[in-house]
Scaffold this motif. Structure first.
Motif, PDB file in Angstrom:
ATOM      1  N   ASP A  61      11.869  -3.573  -5.587  1.00 27.20           N
ATOM      2  CA  ASP A  61      11.248  -2.967  -6.769  1.00 27.20           C
ATOM      3  C   ASP A  61       9.736  -3.178  -6.782  1.00 27.20           C
ATOM      4  O   ASP A  61       8.974  -2.273  -7.129  1.00 27.20           O
ATOM      5  CB  ASP A  61      11.857  -3.558  -8.046  1.00 27.20           C
ATOM      6  CG  ASP A  61      13.335  -3.275  -8.169  1.00 27.20           C
ATOM      7  OD1 ASP A  61      13.867  -2.544  -7.310  1.00 27.20           O
ATOM      8  OD2 ASP A  61      13.960  -3.779  -9.121  1.00 27.20           O
ATOM      9  N   LEU A  62       9.301  -4.368  -6.423  1.00 27.52           N
ATOM     10  CA  LEU A  62       7.875  -4.690  -6.478  1.00 27.52           C
ATOM     11  C   LEU A  62       7.078  -3.827  -5.502  1.00 27.52           C
ATOM     12  O   LEU A  62       5.967  -3.384  -5.817  1.00 27.52           O
ATOM     13  CB  LEU A  62       7.654  -6.178  -6.180  1.00 27.52           C
ATOM     14  CG  LEU A  62       6.204  -6.673  -6.251  1.00 27.52           C
ATOM     15  CD1 LEU A  62       5.601  -6.388  -7.621  1.00 27.52           C
ATOM     16  CD2 LEU A  62       6.138  -8.161  -5.933  1.00 27.52           C
ATOM     17  N   VAL A  63       7.640  -3.576  -4.320  1.00 32.29           N
ATOM     18  CA  VAL A  63       6.960  -2.742  -3.330  1.00 32.29           C
ATOM     19  C   VAL A  63       6.780  -1.326  -3.861  1.00 32.29           C
ATOM     20  O   VAL A  63       5.709  -0.721  -3.738  1.00 32.29           O
ATOM     21  CB  VAL A  63       7.750  -2.726  -2.003  1.00 32.29           C
ATOM     22  CG1 VAL A  63       7.125  -1.732  -1.022  1.00 32.29           C
ATOM     23  CG2 VAL A  63       7.790  -4.110  -1.397  1.00 32.29           C
ATOM     24  N   LEU A  66       4.018  -1.249  -6.522  1.00 32.44           N
ATOM     25  CA  LEU A  66       2.681  -1.293  -5.940  1.00 32.44           C
ATOM     26  C   LEU A  66       2.317   0.041  -5.280  1.00 32.44           C
ATOM     27  O   LEU A  66       1.164   0.481  -5.345  1.00 32.44           O
ATOM     28  CB  LEU A  66       2.594  -2.430  -4.913  1.00 32.44           C
ATOM     29  CG  LEU A  66       2.702  -3.848  -5.494  1.00 32.44           C
ATOM     30  CD1 LEU A  66       2.755  -4.878  -4.376  1.00 32.44           C
ATOM     31  CD2 LEU A  66       1.553  -4.150  -6.447  1.00 32.44           C
ATOM     32  N   LEU A  67       3.303   0.694  -4.671  1.00 31.95           N
ATOM     33  CA  LEU A  67       3.064   2.004  -4.065  1.00 31.95           C
ATOM     34  C   LEU A  67       2.679   3.033  -5.123  1.00 31.95           C
ATOM     35  O   LEU A  67       1.752   3.826  -4.934  1.00 31.95           O
ATOM     36  CB  LEU A  67       4.312   2.477  -3.303  1.00 31.95           C
ATOM     37  CG  LEU A  67       4.594   1.816  -1.960  1.00 31.95           C
ATOM     38  CD1 LEU A  67       5.964   2.223  -1.438  1.00 31.95           C
ATOM     39  CD2 LEU A  67       3.517   2.182  -0.942  1.00 31.95           C
ATOM     40  N   VAL A  68       3.398   3.012  -6.260  1.00 33.23           N
ATOM     41  CA  VAL A  68       3.107   3.964  -7.334  1.00 33.23           C
ATOM     42  C   VAL A  68       1.748   3.686  -7.952  1.00 33.23           C
ATOM     43  O   VAL A  68       0.930   4.598  -8.154  1.00 33.23           O
ATOM     44  CB  VAL A  68       4.210   3.908  -8.423  1.00 33.23           C
ATOM     45  CG1 VAL A  68       3.793   4.726  -9.643  1.00 33.23           C
ATOM     46  CG2 VAL A  68       5.525   4.421  -7.872  1.00 33.23           C
ATOM     47  N   PHE A  69       1.463   2.425  -8.230  1.00 31.65           N
ATOM     48  CA  PHE A  69       0.239   2.081  -8.951  1.00 31.65           C
ATOM     49  C   PHE A  69      -1.015   2.293  -8.099  1.00 31.65           C
ATOM     50  O   PHE A  69      -2.043   2.773  -8.585  1.00 31.65           O
ATOM     51  CB  PHE A  69       0.296   0.629  -9.412  1.00 31.65           C
ATOM     52  CG  PHE A  69      -0.868   0.239 -10.294  1.00 31.65           C
ATOM     53  CD1 PHE A  69      -1.081   0.873 -11.501  1.00 31.65           C
ATOM     54  CD2 PHE A  69      -1.745  -0.757  -9.903  1.00 31.65           C
ATOM     55  CE1 PHE A  69      -2.152   0.520 -12.315  1.00 31.65           C
ATOM     56  CE2 PHE A  69      -2.814  -1.127 -10.708  1.00 31.65           C
ATOM     57  CZ  PHE A  69      -3.013  -0.486 -11.924  1.00 31.65           C
ATOM     58  N   GLY A  96       4.164   1.617 -14.760  1.00 32.15           N
ATOM     59  CA  GLY A  96       5.366   0.830 -15.021  1.00 32.15           C
ATOM     60  C   GLY A  96       6.532   1.693 -15.445  1.00 32.15           C
ATOM     61  O   GLY A  96       7.658   1.538 -14.950  1.00 32.15           O
ATOM     62  N   VAL A  97       6.289   2.630 -16.372  1.00 35.83           N
ATOM     63  CA  VAL A  97       7.359   3.519 -16.848  1.00 35.83           C
ATOM     64  C   VAL A  97       7.889   4.381 -15.708  1.00 35.83           C
ATOM     65  O   VAL A  97       9.101   4.514 -15.519  1.00 35.83           O
ATOM     66  CB  VAL A  97       6.861   4.405 -18.008  1.00 35.83           C
ATOM     67  CG1 VAL A  97       7.899   5.468 -18.354  1.00 35.83           C
ATOM     68  CG2 VAL A  97       6.550   3.564 -19.237  1.00 35.83           C
ATOM     69  N   VAL A  98       6.960   4.971 -14.939  1.00 37.91           N
ATOM     70  CA  VAL A  98       7.366   5.842 -13.830  1.00 37.91           C
ATOM     71  C   VAL A  98       8.177   5.059 -12.802  1.00 37.91           C
ATOM     72  O   VAL A  98       9.239   5.511 -12.345  1.00 37.91           O
ATOM     73  CB  VAL A  98       6.126   6.470 -13.160  1.00 37.91           C
ATOM     74  CG1 VAL A  98       6.516   7.169 -11.858  1.00 37.91           C
ATOM     75  CG2 VAL A  98       5.460   7.461 -14.100  1.00 37.91           C
ATOM     76  N   THR A  99       7.693   3.873 -12.455  1.00 42.30           N
ATOM     77  CA  THR A  99       8.363   3.090 -11.412  1.00 42.30           C
ATOM     78  C   THR A  99       9.738   2.611 -11.844  1.00 42.30           C
ATOM     79  O   THR A  99      10.727   2.780 -11.120  1.00 42.30           O
ATOM     80  CB  THR A  99       7.500   1.878 -11.028  1.00 42.30           C
ATOM     81  OG1 THR A  99       6.199   2.315 -10.655  1.00 42.30           O
ATOM     82  CG2 THR A  99       8.125   1.122  -9.870  1.00 42.30           C
ATOM     83  N   VAL A 100       9.817   2.000 -13.021  1.00 47.15           N
ATOM     84  CA  VAL A 100      11.107   1.471 -13.495  1.00 47.15           C
ATOM     85  C   VAL A 100      12.106   2.606 -13.685  1.00 47.15           C
ATOM     86  O   VAL A 100      13.284   2.490 -13.320  1.00 47.15           O
ATOM     87  CB  VAL A 100      10.915   0.669 -14.800  1.00 47.15           C
ATOM     88  CG1 VAL A 100      12.267   0.216 -15.342  1.00 47.15           C
ATOM     89  CG2 VAL A 100      10.019  -0.536 -14.555  1.00 47.15           C
ATOM     90  N   SER A 101      11.645   3.734 -14.251  1.00 46.25           N
ATOM     91  CA  SER A 101      12.536   4.876 -14.444  1.00 46.25           C
ATOM     92  C   SER A 101      13.029   5.408 -13.111  1.00 46.25           C
ATOM     93  O   SER A 101      14.221   5.716 -12.948  1.00 46.25           O
ATOM     94  CB  SER A 101      11.814   5.987 -15.210  1.00 46.25           C
ATOM     95  OG  SER A 101      11.328   5.538 -16.447  1.00 46.25           O
ATOM     96  N   LYS A 163      15.000  -6.716 -17.994  1.00 40.63           N
ATOM     97  CA  LYS A 163      14.407  -7.849 -17.281  1.00 40.63           C
ATOM     98  C   LYS A 163      13.399  -7.400 -16.219  1.00 40.63           C
ATOM     99  O   LYS A 163      12.451  -8.121 -15.915  1.00 40.63           O
ATOM    100  CB  LYS A 163      15.523  -8.699 -16.654  1.00 40.63           C
ATOM    101  CG  LYS A 163      16.366  -9.433 -17.701  1.00 40.63           C
ATOM    102  CD  LYS A 163      17.418 -10.317 -17.070  1.00 40.63           C
ATOM    103  CE  LYS A 163      18.557  -9.525 -16.507  1.00 40.63           C
ATOM    104  NZ  LYS A 163      19.664 -10.415 -16.035  1.00 40.63           N
ATOM    105  N   ALA A 164      13.597  -6.183 -15.687  1.00 37.78           N
ATOM    106  CA  ALA A 164      12.684  -5.678 -14.657  1.00 37.78           C
ATOM    107  C   ALA A 164      11.309  -5.348 -15.219  1.00 37.78           C
ATOM    108  O   ALA A 164      10.326  -5.281 -14.464  1.00 37.78           O
ATOM    109  CB  ALA A 164      13.275  -4.444 -13.986  1.00 37.78           C
ATOM    110  N   THR A 165      11.213  -5.145 -16.530  1.00 36.18           N
ATOM    111  CA  THR A 165       9.908  -4.853 -17.132  1.00 36.18           C
ATOM    112  C   THR A 165       8.929  -6.012 -16.936  1.00 36.18           C
ATOM    113  O   THR A 165       7.712  -5.807 -17.006  1.00 36.18           O
ATOM    114  CB  THR A 165      10.044  -4.559 -18.635  1.00 36.18           C
ATOM    115  OG1 THR A 165      10.682  -5.669 -19.287  1.00 36.18           O
ATOM    116  CG2 THR A 165      10.882  -3.309 -18.877  1.00 36.18           C
ATOM    117  N   ALA A 166       9.450  -7.200 -16.677  1.00 32.41           N
ATOM    118  CA  ALA A 166       8.576  -8.352 -16.451  1.00 32.41           C
ATOM    119  C   ALA A 166       7.723  -8.172 -15.201  1.00 32.41           C
ATOM    120  O   ALA A 166       6.636  -8.748 -15.095  1.00 32.41           O
ATOM    121  CB  ALA A 166       9.409  -9.627 -16.337  1.00 32.41           C
ATOM    122  N   LEU A 167       8.180  -7.348 -14.250  1.00 29.96           N
ATOM    123  CA  LEU A 167       7.432  -7.140 -13.011  1.00 29.96           C
ATOM    124  C   LEU A 167       6.124  -6.394 -13.246  1.00 29.96           C
ATOM    125  O   LEU A 167       5.188  -6.509 -12.460  1.00 29.96           O
ATOM    126  CB  LEU A 167       8.277  -6.342 -12.009  1.00 29.96           C
ATOM    127  CG  LEU A 167       9.480  -7.055 -11.386  1.00 29.96           C
ATOM    128  CD1 LEU A 167      10.279  -6.080 -10.544  1.00 29.96           C
ATOM    129  CD2 LEU A 167       9.013  -8.229 -10.535  1.00 29.96           C
TER     130      LEU A 167
END
Length: 228
Positions: A61-63, A66-69, A96-101, A163-167
């Motif tokens: 998820d973190l990768v 970072l790619l999106v941002f 954050g919204v785009v990535t998590v979604s 919980k993923a929103t913490a990333l």
């Protein structure tokens, strides 16, 4: 009690809440659309969605975040430069919204696909034989059962999304994690503020569990539980 950080923590909590709610909505819509594509008769759609879910579940998820941002913004600005239009800046909240979604839309896709395939085909065929339209069948027959079958997996996905929103604090969003970390460092009381952040997330997940439990009861009306 919070050493004067009450307002800052409240703002961070509201930011996290907004991020979580938008991500859950978009991930759910993406999951439903993905499930419909994955169960469609079009081979192209099935392969595209299969590639999407496979890639997303195989990359951390973190990768992806970072790619999106960073990299997506560079790509968009390169395209804008070619077209001669203004630059686009992706802020941390939008990223954050785009990535998590996008990430959890893949998991939602598998959840809703399994739920769709659990709806008895005979009911749909019977409805078609009586002259009902496909849209009416989906609203009155497929969707209520889809919700009931999908709820266990959907519940798990919602908890993980929360919980993923913490990333997102990694890319500079001023959320619960960010403000509590700053407060802990400023007051030399990191343990206390980490516990505050944990309590806030526990509150979020508890409320989500209660809401989903209500939805489960609502869509289980008239369904008899199996008895041993």
């Amino acid at each position: 009690m919070l050493h004067g950080y009450e307002l800052v923590i409240l703002e961070g909590t509201l930011m996290t809440m907004a991020l979580a709610l938008l991500s859950m909505c978009f991930a759910t819509l993406l999951g439903i659309a993905g499930a419909l594509c994955k169960t469609s008769k079009s081979m192209v759609l099935r392969y595209l969605i299969a590639a999407y879910t496979t890639i997303i579940r195989g990359v951390p998820d973190l990768v992806i975040m970072l790619l999106v941002f960073y990299n997506l913004q560079v790509l968009l600005n390169w395209i804008c430069d070619l077209l001669g239009i203004g630059f686009i800046e992706i802020d941390a909240f939008t990223a954050g919204v785009v990535t998590v979604s996008f990430i959890y839309g893949a998991y939602m896709t598998e959840t809703f696909r399994g739920a769709l395939e659990s709806v008895p085909r005979g009911q749909i065929e019977a409805a078609l034989s009586t002259g009902m339209s496909e849209s009416f069948i989906f609203r009155r027959i497929t969707f209520p059962q889809l919700v009931r079958f999908a709820l266990p997996g959907f519940n798990n996905n919602i908890q993980v999304i929360l919980k993923a929103t913490a990333l997102v604090s990694i890319i500079g969003l001023v959320d619960v994690i960010s403000v509590t970390q700053q407060a802990g460092q400023a007051t030399q009381n990191a343990l206390f503020f980490n516990l505050v952040a944990a309590a806030i997330y526990l509150m979020f997940t508890t409320v989500a569990l209660l809401c989903l439990a209500y939805v489960g009861k609502r869509f289980s009306v008239g369904v008899k539980e199996a008895r041993l």
